[in-house]
Design an enzyme around this catalytic site. Structure first.
Site, short mmCIF file in Angstrom:
data_model
loop_
_atom_site.label_atom_id
_atom_site.label_comp_id
_atom_site.label_asym_id
_atom_site.label_seq_id
_atom_site.Cartn_x
_atom_site.Cartn_y
_atom_site.Cartn_z
CB SER A 129 -33.88 -4.62 31.71
OG SER A 129 -32.71 -4.06 32.52
NE ARG A 130 -34.84 -6.27 24.15
CZ ARG A 130 -34.02 -7.16 23.48
NH1 ARG A 130 -32.92 -7.20 23.09
NH2 ARG A 130 -34.83 -8.22 22.97
CB THR A 179 -30.66 5.81 30.35
OG1 THR A 179 -30.27 5.45 31.39
CG2 THR A 179 -32.09 6.57 30.56
CG ASP A 200 -33.36 5.52 42.62
OD1 ASP A 200 -34.56 4.88 42.66
OD2 ASP A 200 -32.38 5.49 42.00
#
Lengths: 511, 511
Positions: free
Chosen positions: A213-214, A217, A275
């Site tokens: 992923s990019r 945050t 989470d």
């Protein structure tokens, strides 16, 4: 797009609206802006925050309505956010229709879970299907996520959710008995082991098609770092070609539609800072199952400010992961690591890429912590995949690194992905010096990450923070603890004033 | 506005933005639109859907960010939704600042509840305080509401939540030992008993300061209906004057800030179609406690499509209500009623007002069901308040209605509220005829309500549906079942085509 959305197709349009792209980024939630005095708002009785069904030809989406009283939207216009525009496949001036959406049947399943009932596979399939179709607003998604955390998902539910998430998107397949993969739970700045692990595994003949992923945050995602070294925007055919040729890749996962529900759920979970174990397992394993992985190593940094706070919690999570992984014919292992300070020297895409290259090329100044973490993960994965004898995984991985096989494989992968690039170098730098002498007792991961972001990372690829000090080091007043890298003087200033106001990001104690 | 928001006051503004009112209605959730390439988005690393802190002088609010790539917002501009604009107290061109908000500490309390812990009064106080301050996004609110439903609130939590909601707003006080009030759980079209009950109670010397809501999803709220008979937008001083003079009022609650958290929570609960017992109790009793009520009657229509589906559920709810009410020194009674069909003849503000006047003035054609329901509620309230002997409440109420005392009191209340008005009369009407003969076996409340809304109610005050048939009546093919009233031909057409497509709103069986 579910069947029921098509029902109204073919009717005459009561109040046609001229579609207009407003150029608004609203992530995955589609937005529509209508004038409050438009015929459709009056006749349908829409009010702000309603969910409404937008129809354009054969396409139908549900969007959140905001009502406009000003002239920015005309009475016969529908202003759309980017995601709404794309999902409807519109061109400027197209006619669309806005009506009340059909009832969202799967919400009754969410309510059923709220009222204490477990959900079966079909229920998760319907909920996840509607989420991926964009039919759920953020309110609905937040409720689903919270209901699954307040009364924790049982083992069968975690499996059902994972399966539903896998089914909601595409799957890659590799025609291999063993396909290895890696995932890191909870970002530690600079913890960029992935390119090294992929290079080692592929150099040893294993198949490791890694989609990353990019940053969302953080100052850099693996895809951001890798992009300074090679193209990462590959489509599924290109990925297959690279992996068939080189055994591995490090590409951006955005171009392949693996477990698309995951990204949507994660965005809401992040907003809630929530989470739950069940959702974490479903999130990780749905992506990996969809990617076709058979053997998986999980990097789990544990520390007071990390996602996982104790070894006991890590072990609990491992147990849950193993059970669900097994149902997918996957084997998984958790590697617990120290999450107390950033990893490597650099934080930010190009600075991290420099560390990766230093480790791969056995440079004398390569960060030993990054190298050791990569070797530990590669070693565990080799043993899990029976590619190294029990207890010898790290040694096998180390030899592939030391004799240059991993470095050559990495260059080959970069070439196959479209050509090796040289990471950019920052144009503006400034040291941050210790304001006193003493031993460094704590480093605040979160503040270091923020410093790197203020300097421009990840958009400014060369920007970030270069660390000179580690826990336990002795700092001398006036000597540099780290260097801020930026691409513009403004961003450098902005980062430096943050650093000045947050000198406690390095905690220095008298010796 | 919480204390921590003021911390950053006094700093220089790094990236001032020119505020611009966009004229966007986003209910209670503040929105801000910034250009993606603005200095502040780049330097702060904002991304779409982030919550950001907006500062204007001494005022601070948290808003949800959407990023704009088009020219509708300039790079030095901040476009604001109406609620954001008002809460910041801005004028066009004012300078504001956008920064990361401080951590939302009370979210850890929501998480704590998700992870299984009960919340104490201080916890609810912090959560509700932040919700009323606008610091929670819809995602946060949905999570809180869901967490309180998935693991139902215990009795102590319901009380704490109710207290926190009362404290979050203003309170009315009346210097009376007995202040009566009424609430209806779940809207049944046409169930407009409130003005009648207030008139009866006040005519008998009791104090009944009734604050009502406008319609949100229904064809009329009590405030909408009353507004066709008298002004309802009274401020707290005016309300006190009317009640001191006449003993009662029927005003819109929007001008008085009673339990402001309730409206925010209800909006999200409605989007989720979620109605947990604990939240319902807190919602009803916080409004009533803040309004200064001591004795409360709850109208609870029970039926297959009503909010409460069985008498057993109604009794359960009564038990919970009584327990919490007692803690506030309030006495409450639940009156269970038939929720199978609309009440009275008219549905829509003016049509309902006409029914109210017919009952008050003892007209021969007054709807008996509306009268009987009002008498039952007034009777129960009279007995609860010891203003009528046990078993004689209805008779006492009936005599006040029959001898004209209630009608005179109602006229006096209207005069005190600013002058009696004559409800408007529709300009466009059309009958909806039975398509077959037979006995009416079912009437779909939801579809009748939608028909009235499509005809223009509640915005078009004279619009709505006038019912001619009730359950058990014998319908004759071609004879009118109801009449649609509208103020424009377009709205009339729109309603009629809905009626044609939904003939099953009246279910007619062969006899």
């Amino acid at each position: 797009m579910t069947q029921r959305h098509r029902k109204s197709h073919g009717r005459r349009i009561e109040h046609p609206l001229r579609a207009r792209k407003l150029g608004i980024d609203s992530h995955s939630e589609a937005l529509v802006f209508l004038h409050r005095d438009s015929a459709v708002c009056r006749s349908e009785g829409f009010s702000a925050h309603n969910r409404i069904l937008l129809c354009a030809g054969d396409r139908r989406i549900v969007a959140t309505l905001y009502q406009v009283t000003d002239s920015i939207i005309g009475r016969n216009e529908a202003g759309l956010s980017d995601v709404a525009w794309e999902r409807l496949g519109l061109s400027d001036g197209d006619e669309i229709e806005a009506v009340h959406p059909p009832p969202l049947d799967s919400l009754s399943l969410v309510r059923s879970r709220i009222y204490g009932n477990a959900l079966d596979k079909q229920a998760f399939r319907e909920i996840i299907g509607d989420i991926v179709a964009g039919d759920y607003s953020d309110i609905h998604i937040a409720s689903f996520v919270t209901a699954c955390a307040t009364k924790p998902l049982d083992a069968a539910e975690v499996l059902s959710l994972t399966e539903a998430m896998v089914e909601s998107g595409d799957r890659l397949s590799w025609n291999k008995d063993i396909v290895v993969d890696k995932h890191s739970v909870g970002g530690l700045p600079g913890n960029r082991t992935t390119p090294i692990v992929v290079a080692i595994m592929a150099s040893l003949g294993l198949t490791m098609p890694k989609t990353s992923s990019r940053a969302i945050t953080s100052p850099a995602g693996t895809a951001d770092t890798m992009e300074t070294l090679a193209p990462v925007d590959l489509d599924p055919e290109e990925i297959h070609r690279v992996v068939e040729q080189e055994g591995g890749c490090v590409v951006w996962g955005g171009a392949v539609n693996l477990s698309p529900a995951d990204d949507i759920l994660i965005r809401v979970e992040r907003a809630l800072d929530l989470d739950s174990e069940g959702q974490l397992i479903a999130s990780v394993l749905s992506k990996k199952a969809a990617a076709g992985a058979t053997h998986l190593v999980l990097d789990m940094p544990v520390g007071p400010t990390a996602k996982v706070r104790s070894t006991a919690a890590a072990m609990m999570l491992e147990k849950g992961l193993l059970a669900v992984a097994q149902s997918f014919g996957m084997r998984a292992v958790v590697v617990v690591s120290d999450g107390n300070q950033p990893v490597g020297h650099g934080i930010g895409p190009a600075l991290e890429a420099r560390d990766v290259l230093a480790v791969l090329n056995n440079h004398a100044d390569a960060p030993t912590d990054l190298r050791d973490r990569a070797l530990k993960l590669a070693g565990a994965l080799l043993e899990l995949a029976n590619a190294a004898p029990e207890g010898h995984g790290i040694a096998v991985a180390r030899s592939a690194l030391q004799d240059g096989r991993a470095a050559r494989k990495f260059e080959a992968i970069c070439t196959a992905q479209g050509g090796r690039r040289t990471p950019p170098v920052s144009t503006h730098r400034r040291d941050i010096a210790a304001t006193r002498s003493g031993r460094i007792d704590a480093i605040d991961n979160r503040k270091i990450a923020k410093l790197a972001k203020l300097a421009g990372a990840p958009e400014a690829r060369a920007a970030g923070v270069e660390m000179h000090a580690r826990l336990g080091d002795v700092a001398t007043s006036g000597r540099a603890l780290c260097t801020v890298h930026a691409e513009t003087p403004g961003e450098l200033d902005y980062a430096l004033s943050y650093a000045a106001a947050n000198a406690d990001m390095f905690w220095i104690e008298d010796i």
